[in-house]
Write a protein that holds these residues in place. Sequence first.
Motif, PDB file in Angstrom:
ATOM      1  N   VAL A   8       0.797  -1.236   0.000  1.00 56.56           N
ATOM      2  CA  VAL A   8       0.000   0.000   0.000  1.00 56.56           C
ATOM      3  C   VAL A   8       0.824   1.278   0.000  1.00 56.56           C
ATOM      4  N   GLU A  10       2.593   2.746  -2.297  1.00 58.34           N
ATOM      5  CA  GLU A  10       2.570   3.571  -3.508  1.00 58.34           C
ATOM      6  C   GLU A  10       1.412   4.558  -3.408  1.00 58.34           C
ATOM      7  N   TRP A  12      -0.804   6.163  -5.337  1.00 59.62           N
ATOM      8  CA  TRP A  12      -2.136   5.944  -5.910  1.00 59.62           C
ATOM      9  C   TRP A  12      -2.856   4.780  -5.232  1.00 59.62           C
ATOM     10  N   THR A  13      -2.123   3.746  -4.866  1.00 62.04           N
ATOM     11  CA  THR A  13      -2.744   2.611  -4.180  1.00 62.04           C
ATOM     12  C   THR A  13      -3.339   3.076  -2.860  1.00 62.04           C
ATOM     13  N   LEU A  17      -7.381   3.241  -1.865  1.00 59.66           N
ATOM     14  CA  LEU A  17      -7.877   2.624  -0.645  1.00 59.66           C
ATOM     15  C   LEU A  17      -8.622   3.637   0.225  1.00 59.66           C
ATOM     16  N   ARG A  44      -4.046  -0.344 -10.059  1.00 59.51           N
ATOM     17  CA  ARG A  44      -4.116  -0.248  -8.594  1.00 59.51           C
ATOM     18  C   ARG A  44      -5.286  -1.042  -8.040  1.00 59.51           C
ATOM     19  N   LYS A  47      -4.325  -4.657  -8.111  1.00 59.31           N
ATOM     20  CA  LYS A  47      -3.377  -4.950  -7.029  1.00 59.31           C
ATOM     21  C   LYS A  47      -4.110  -5.107  -5.698  1.00 59.31           C
ATOM     22  N   LEU A  48      -5.071  -4.233  -5.434  1.00 59.27           N
ATOM     23  CA  LEU A  48      -5.821  -4.309  -4.181  1.00 59.27           C
ATOM     24  C   LEU A  48      -6.728  -5.540  -4.145  1.00 59.27           C
ATOM     25  N   SER A  51      -4.428  -8.598  -3.603  1.00 60.77           N
ATOM     26  CA  SER A  51      -3.901  -8.638  -2.237  1.00 60.77           C
ATOM     27  C   SER A  51      -4.972  -8.949  -1.200  1.00 60.77           C
TER      28      SER A  51
END
Length: 133
Positions: A8, A10, A12-13, A17, A44, A47-48, A51
Amino acid sequence: MVKAVDLVGERWTFLVLCEALAGATRFSEFRARLGIASDVLAARLAKLVDSGLLARQTYREPGQRPRDGYCLTDAGREMNVVLSALQEWGGAHLSDTAPTVAYRTGDGRSVQVRFVDGEGAVVPSGDVRSERV
């Protein structure tokens, strides 16, 4: 810690969130709120999802094709503590950061992020150390 920051850390990530915690669920909502490029946002969100912080949820507007929405998982909702602590710290220590206040949804009372021991007593940050177990 390194894995968590890799996940988390980065910008933008982290911001995606934050918007999910603020109620955004649709790609268009994230894009409008953040002003983020579509390809960056898609990466992003993926990725979330990968994860386990967000889950895809298909929705369909009348007359439209099905689309993916994004809902927080339990792990994603637990990130609220992390983000709230960072917002609280920024508001207190960075001159160009507006203070924020977190509220309890049930009664509107303000809440703060703090260390609390097993008996529920608040522990000052200076009295806390972390170690791997």
